[in-house]
Write a protein that holds these residues in place. Structure first.
Motif, PDB file in Angstrom:
ATOM      1  N   ASN A  52       0.797  -1.217   0.000  1.00  0.00           N
ATOM      2  CA  ASN A  52       0.000   0.000   0.000  1.00  0.00           C
ATOM      3  C   ASN A  52       0.836   1.276   0.000  1.00  0.00           C
ATOM      4  OD1 ASN A  52      -2.362  -1.477  -0.030  1.00  0.00           O
ATOM      5  ND2 ASN A  52      -2.518  -1.522   2.190  1.00  0.00           N
ATOM      6  N   ALA A  53       1.391   1.602  -1.124  1.00  0.00           N
ATOM      7  CA  ALA A  53       2.220   2.803  -1.241  1.00  0.00           C
ATOM      8  C   ALA A  53       1.413   4.056  -0.951  1.00  0.00           C
ATOM      9  CB  ALA A  53       2.834   2.875  -2.632  1.00  0.00           C
ATOM     10  N   THR A  54       0.150   4.073  -1.374  1.00  0.00           N
ATOM     11  CA  THR A  54      -0.672   5.274  -1.140  1.00  0.00           C
ATOM     12  C   THR A  54      -0.962   5.462   0.346  1.00  0.00           C
ATOM     13  OG1 THR A  54      -2.663   3.994  -1.609  1.00  0.00           O
ATOM     14  CG2 THR A  54      -1.717   5.254  -3.424  1.00  0.00           C
ATOM     15  N   ASP A  55      -1.207   4.363   1.063  1.00  0.00           N
ATOM     16  CA  ASP A  55      -1.456   4.471   2.506  1.00  0.00           C
ATOM     17  C   ASP A  55      -0.205   4.950   3.236  1.00  0.00           C
ATOM     18  OD1 ASP A  55      -4.012   3.570   2.074  1.00  0.00           O
ATOM     19  OD2 ASP A  55      -3.586   1.505   2.677  1.00  0.00           O
ATOM     20  N   ARG A  56       0.948   4.440   2.840  1.00  0.00           N
ATOM     21  CA  ARG A  56       2.192   4.852   3.483  1.00  0.00           C
ATOM     22  C   ARG A  56       2.497   6.313   3.200  1.00  0.00           C
ATOM     23  NH1 ARG A  56       6.403   0.838   1.482  1.00  0.00           N
ATOM     24  NH2 ARG A  56       7.778   1.943   2.907  1.00  0.00           N
ATOM     25  N   LEU A  57       2.192   6.767   1.986  1.00  0.00           N
ATOM     26  CA  LEU A  57       2.403   8.166   1.645  1.00  0.00           C
ATOM     27  C   LEU A  57       1.472   9.061   2.466  1.00  0.00           C
ATOM     28  CD1 LEU A  57       3.894  10.208  -0.115  1.00  0.00           C
ATOM     29  CD2 LEU A  57       2.100   9.919  -1.816  1.00  0.00           C
ATOM     30  N   GLU A  58       0.239   8.628   2.668  1.00  0.00           N
ATOM     31  CA  GLU A  58      -0.705   9.413   3.476  1.00  0.00           C
ATOM     32  C   GLU A  58      -0.249   9.505   4.931  1.00  0.00           C
ATOM     33  OE1 GLU A  58      -3.260  11.345   2.607  1.00  0.00           O
ATOM     34  OE2 GLU A  58      -2.626  10.881   0.571  1.00  0.00           O
ATOM     35  N   ILE A  59       0.323   8.430   5.455  1.00  0.00           N
ATOM     36  CA  ILE A  59       0.853   8.460   6.823  1.00  0.00           C
ATOM     37  C   ILE A  59       1.962   9.497   6.923  1.00  0.00           C
ATOM     38  CG2 ILE A  59       2.200   7.139   8.509  1.00  0.00           C
ATOM     39  CD1 ILE A  59       0.595   4.657   7.605  1.00  0.00           C
ATOM     40  N   ILE A  60       2.826   9.520   5.926  1.00  0.00           N
ATOM     41  CA  ILE A  60       3.932  10.487   5.933  1.00  0.00           C
ATOM     42  C   ILE A  60       3.396  11.907   5.806  1.00  0.00           C
ATOM     43  CG2 ILE A  60       5.943  11.257   4.621  1.00  0.00           C
ATOM     44  CD1 ILE A  60       6.480   8.268   4.063  1.00  0.00           C
ATOM     45  N   LYS A  61       2.417  12.112   4.925  1.00  0.00           N
ATOM     46  CA  LYS A  61       1.841  13.445   4.760  1.00  0.00           C
ATOM     47  C   LYS A  61       1.136  13.908   6.036  1.00  0.00           C
ATOM     48  CE  LYS A  61       1.147  13.583  -0.223  1.00  0.00           C
ATOM     49  NZ  LYS A  61       0.155  13.654  -1.316  1.00  0.00           N
ATOM     50  N   ASP A  62       0.459  12.998   6.711  1.00  0.00           N
ATOM     51  CA  ASP A  62      -0.232  13.351   7.955  1.00  0.00           C
ATOM     52  C   ASP A  62       0.746  13.725   9.063  1.00  0.00           C
ATOM     53  OD1 ASP A  62      -2.652  12.889   6.720  1.00  0.00           O
ATOM     54  OD2 ASP A  62      -2.888  10.862   7.558  1.00  0.00           O
ATOM     55  N   ASN A  63       1.950  13.160   9.028  1.00  0.00           N
ATOM     56  CA  ASN A  63       2.958  13.433  10.055  1.00  0.00           C
ATOM     57  C   ASN A  63       4.048  14.381   9.566  1.00  0.00           C
ATOM     58  OD1 ASN A  63       2.103  11.629  12.317  1.00  0.00           O
ATOM     59  ND2 ASN A  63       2.230  10.128  10.678  1.00  0.00           N
ATOM     60  N   ALA A  64       3.741  15.202   8.582  1.00  0.00           N
ATOM     61  CA  ALA A  64       4.742  16.099   7.995  1.00  0.00           C
ATOM     62  C   ALA A  64       5.292  17.080   9.033  1.00  0.00           C
ATOM     63  CB  ALA A  64       4.150  16.849   6.809  1.00  0.00           C
ATOM     64  N   LYS A  65       4.433  17.558   9.941  1.00  0.00           N
ATOM     65  CA  LYS A  65       4.904  18.493  10.972  1.00  0.00           C
ATOM     66  C   LYS A  65       5.904  17.831  11.906  1.00  0.00           C
ATOM     67  CE  LYS A  65       1.559  22.114  11.633  1.00  0.00           C
ATOM     68  NZ  LYS A  65       0.649  22.734  12.590  1.00  0.00           N
ATOM     69  N   GLU A  66       5.617  16.610  12.300  1.00  0.00           N
ATOM     70  CA  GLU A  66       6.520  15.877  13.183  1.00  0.00           C
ATOM     71  C   GLU A  66       7.855  15.586  12.480  1.00  0.00           C
ATOM     72  OE1 GLU A  66       6.609  11.743  15.828  1.00  0.00           O
ATOM     73  OE2 GLU A  66       4.840  12.240  14.634  1.00  0.00           O
ATOM     74  N   ILE A  67       7.785  15.244  11.207  1.00  0.00           N
ATOM     75  CA  ILE A  67       9.007  14.978  10.435  1.00  0.00           C
ATOM     76  C   ILE A  67       9.821  16.259  10.303  1.00  0.00           C
ATOM     77  CG2 ILE A  67       9.872  14.299   8.166  1.00  0.00           C
ATOM     78  CD1 ILE A  67       7.368  12.463   7.965  1.00  0.00           C
ATOM     79  N   ARG A  68       9.142  17.379  10.039  1.00  0.00           N
ATOM     80  CA  ARG A  68       9.845  18.659   9.903  1.00  0.00           C
ATOM     81  C   ARG A  68      10.494  19.067  11.225  1.00  0.00           C
ATOM     82  NH1 ARG A  68       7.339  24.572   8.722  1.00  0.00           N
ATOM     83  NH2 ARG A  68       9.306  25.583   8.207  1.00  0.00           N
ATOM     84  N   HIS A  69       9.815  18.827  12.320  1.00  0.00           N
ATOM     85  CA  HIS A  69      10.366  19.159  13.635  1.00  0.00           C
ATOM     86  C   HIS A  69      11.610  18.314  13.934  1.00  0.00           C
ATOM     87  CE1 HIS A  69      10.388  20.635  17.727  1.00  0.00           C
ATOM     88  NE2 HIS A  69      10.425  19.380  18.175  1.00  0.00           N
ATOM     89  N   ALA A  70      11.547  17.022  13.637  1.00  0.00           N
ATOM     90  CA  ALA A  70      12.716  16.146  13.850  1.00  0.00           C
ATOM     91  C   ALA A  70      13.860  16.553  12.933  1.00  0.00           C
ATOM     92  CB  ALA A  70      12.320  14.693  13.615  1.00  0.00           C
ATOM     93  N   LEU A  71      13.540  16.974  11.717  1.00  0.00           N
ATOM     94  CA  LEU A  71      14.562  17.454  10.789  1.00  0.00           C
ATOM     95  C   LEU A  71      15.197  18.736  11.317  1.00  0.00           C
ATOM     96  CD1 LEU A  71      15.982  17.271   8.006  1.00  0.00           C
ATOM     97  CD2 LEU A  71      14.086  18.628   7.108  1.00  0.00           C
ATOM     98  N   ALA A  72      14.393  19.611  11.865  1.00  0.00           N
ATOM     99  CA  ALA A  72      14.911  20.880  12.407  1.00  0.00           C
ATOM    100  C   ALA A  72      15.902  20.631  13.537  1.00  0.00           C
ATOM    101  CB  ALA A  72      13.759  21.750  12.890  1.00  0.00           C
ATOM    102  N   LYS A  73      15.635  19.635  14.352  1.00  0.00           N
ATOM    103  CA  LYS A  73      16.566  19.301  15.433  1.00  0.00           C
ATOM    104  C   LYS A  73      17.914  18.845  14.884  1.00  0.00           C
ATOM    105  CE  LYS A  73      13.303  17.807  18.978  1.00  0.00           C
ATOM    106  NZ  LYS A  73      12.849  16.639  19.748  1.00  0.00           N
TER     107      LYS A  73
END
Length: 132
Positions: A52-73
């Motif tokens: 399910n590539a589309t489901d995995r992509l949606e999970i990543i899109k939904d957590n974009a803020k968390e990913i950006r915050h971890a990247l900022a650190k």
């Protein structure tokens, strides 16, 4: 900047936020494109492995803020601005595999052999005038 983001985002997805993928493999990042003002980064993810590539992509899109915050650190000392992350599915590898399969199934006939010319051994001489 794009190269730095690609390396650090890969580390974030694999090491810092593995819980997003429920023990599955984190997607690989095939390319990052950053706008000239560093305001946005388009992140292209290769989601070949797993279901399910589309489901995995949606999970990543939904957590974009968390990913950006971890990247900022991770890049706070090297980058002044952390761009907004926009995720896309990169299906170029799947397309290449499909095209390889299509080309493998083609029935291409062998080209007919050309007749040999007796002057083939001699190098061609340029013609200076029309009547030569």
């Amino acid at each position: 900047m794009a190269s730095l983001l690609q390396q650090e985002l890969a580390a974030v997805l694999q090491r810092d936020l593995p819980h997003l993928f429920n023990g599955g493999l984190a997607p690989s990042i095939s390319m990052v494109r950053v706008t000239p003002d560093l305001g946005q980064a388009r992140v292209y993810l290769s989601l070949l492995l797993g279901n399910n590539a589309t489901d995995r992509l949606e999970i990543i899109k939904d957590n974009a803020k968390e990913i950006r915050h971890a990247l900022a650190k991770r890049i706070r000392k090297t980058a002044r601005v952390v761009p907004e992350l926009i995720f896309f599915h990169d299906d170029s590898a799947a397309y290449a595999a499909h095209m390889d399969q299509v080309l493998g199934t083609l029935d291409i006939p062998v080209a007919p052999k050309e007749e040999t010319d007796e002057n083939a051994d001699k190098p061609a001489r340029p013609r200076l005038f029309n009547n030569e």
